[in-house]
Write a protein that holds these residues in place. Structure first.
Motif, PDB file in Angstrom:
ATOM      1  N   ALA A  50      13.532   8.172   6.245  1.00 26.18           N
ATOM      2  CA  ALA A  50      12.361   8.661   5.505  1.00 26.18           C
ATOM      3  C   ALA A  50      11.178   7.722   5.710  1.00 26.18           C
ATOM      4  N   SER A  51       9.996   8.193   5.287  1.00 26.98           N
ATOM      5  CA  SER A  51       8.816   7.340   5.387  1.00 26.98           C
ATOM      6  C   SER A  51       8.584   6.613   4.072  1.00 26.98           C
ATOM      7  N   PRO A  52       8.168   5.340   4.132  1.00 26.66           N
ATOM      8  CA  PRO A  52       7.887   4.622   2.886  1.00 26.66           C
ATOM      9  C   PRO A  52       6.682   5.217   2.152  1.00 26.66           C
ATOM     10  N   LYS A  53       5.917   6.043   2.827  1.00 23.52           N
ATOM     11  CA  LYS A  53       4.752   6.672   2.210  1.00 23.52           C
ATOM     12  C   LYS A  53       5.175   7.577   1.047  1.00 23.52           C
ATOM     13  N   PHE A  54       6.321   8.272   1.220  1.00 18.02           N
ATOM     14  CA  PHE A  54       6.735   9.257   0.220  1.00 18.02           C
ATOM     15  C   PHE A  54       7.902   8.761  -0.637  1.00 18.02           C
ATOM     16  N   ALA A  55       8.640   7.746  -0.157  1.00 18.21           N
ATOM     17  CA  ALA A  55       9.891   7.365  -0.835  1.00 18.21           C
ATOM     18  C   ALA A  55       9.651   6.548  -2.095  1.00 18.21           C
ATOM     19  N   GLY A  56       8.501   5.893  -2.215  1.00 23.25           N
ATOM     20  CA  GLY A  56       8.225   5.091  -3.411  1.00 23.25           C
ATOM     21  C   GLY A  56       9.257   3.980  -3.593  1.00 23.25           C
ATOM     22  N   ASP A  57       9.650   3.743  -4.869  1.00 22.84           N
ATOM     23  CA  ASP A  57      10.554   2.631  -5.158  1.00 22.84           C
ATOM     24  C   ASP A  57      11.962   2.868  -4.627  1.00 22.84           C
ATOM     25  N   SER A  58      12.272   4.125  -4.276  1.00 21.58           N
ATOM     26  CA  SER A  58      13.635   4.388  -3.809  1.00 21.58           C
ATOM     27  C   SER A  58      13.790   4.121  -2.305  1.00 21.58           C
ATOM     28  N   TYR A  59      12.754   3.619  -1.673  1.00 24.79           N
ATOM     29  CA  TYR A  59      12.860   3.336  -0.229  1.00 24.79           C
ATOM     30  C   TYR A  59      13.936   2.269  -0.011  1.00 24.79           C
TER      31      TYR A  59
END
Ligand SMILES: Cc1cc2nc3c(=O)[nH]c(=O)nc-3n(C[C@H](O)[C@H](O)[C@H](O)COP(=O)(O)O)c2cc1C
Length: 191
Positions: A50-59
């Motif tokens: 996934a991209s860190p742009k959309f994952a938020g704290d769950s990255y």
């Protein structure tokens, strides 16, 4: 404010420059300063799906990156200290940038570079391009140290104008840090 040491190479010069910059920032006042050394962080080249742009704290970042991420989260301004590698900036810095996204958004970033004849300016041009993509605001007045092997002695640049240039950079960074902090606190950034 976070000062990032961008190089992790054995025998690197980056910590010398970062330590001089931190001293100028302490003299300037108005900043809480953390020097963050990328050599202390675990920064794999292989990114999650996934991209860190959309994952938020769950990255899903590695445990060894937690301190770096938390410093980037907390910072309201950055100074990136970078050398020039093959007319760009080191892979360590690109990897650290790519593992994050929101941490850079609507925050100011200033640059202090060093290297051979170009003083790291090619590296800074690339960083400006990349950080703009992450919605950071890059600061106009940078500090570039060409041929640092002969222009630095005992952890200091020999150029008597260097502290003055550093002050201009820090004045602009402080202005943008305050302006963007107030803006982020009053209206959500439309990313
Ligand atoms: C892989 C590599 C590529 C380099 N390419 C450049 C370059 O394109 N331009 C330049 O001015 N210096 C270049 N240099 C010299 C570096 O600016 C100099 O070695 C500097 O000390 C590197 O920063 P560091 O000591 O913090 O790693 C290069 C050094 C390395 C290791």
């Amino acid at each position: 404010m976070v000062i990032i040491i961008g190089s992790v190479r054995e025998g690197r010069f980056g910590p010398v420059v970062a330590s001089w910059v931190a001293a100028r920032a302490r003299e300037h006042g108005g900043f809480d300063i953390d020097v963050v050394d990328l050599a202390d962080a675990e920064i794999p080249l292989s990114l999650p799906a996934a991209s860190p742009k959309f994952a938020g704290d769950s990255y899903p970042r590695p445990d060894g990156m937690a301190s770096l991420t938390s410093h980037l989260n907390e910072a309201d301004a950055f100074i990136v200290v970078t050398p020039e590698y093959n007319h760009s900036y080191p892979a360590s810095l690109k990897a650290a940038i790519d593992w994050h996204f929101t941490q850079w958004t609507a925050k100011p970033v200033a640059f202090v570079s060093y290297g051979g004849a170009a003083g790291g300016r090619h590296a800074v041009l690339h960083l400006e391009n990349v950080l703009t993509e992450l919605h950071a605001v890059t600061i106009r007045d940078g500090l570039a140290f060409p041929n640092y092997r002969t222009t630095w002695e005992d952890g200091q640049p020999l150029d008597p104008q260097a502290p003055g240039y550093a002050k201009t950079l820090l004045d602009q960074l402080a202005w943008w840090a305050a302006a963007l902090r107030a803006a982020r606190n009053s209206v959500p950034y439309p990313a």
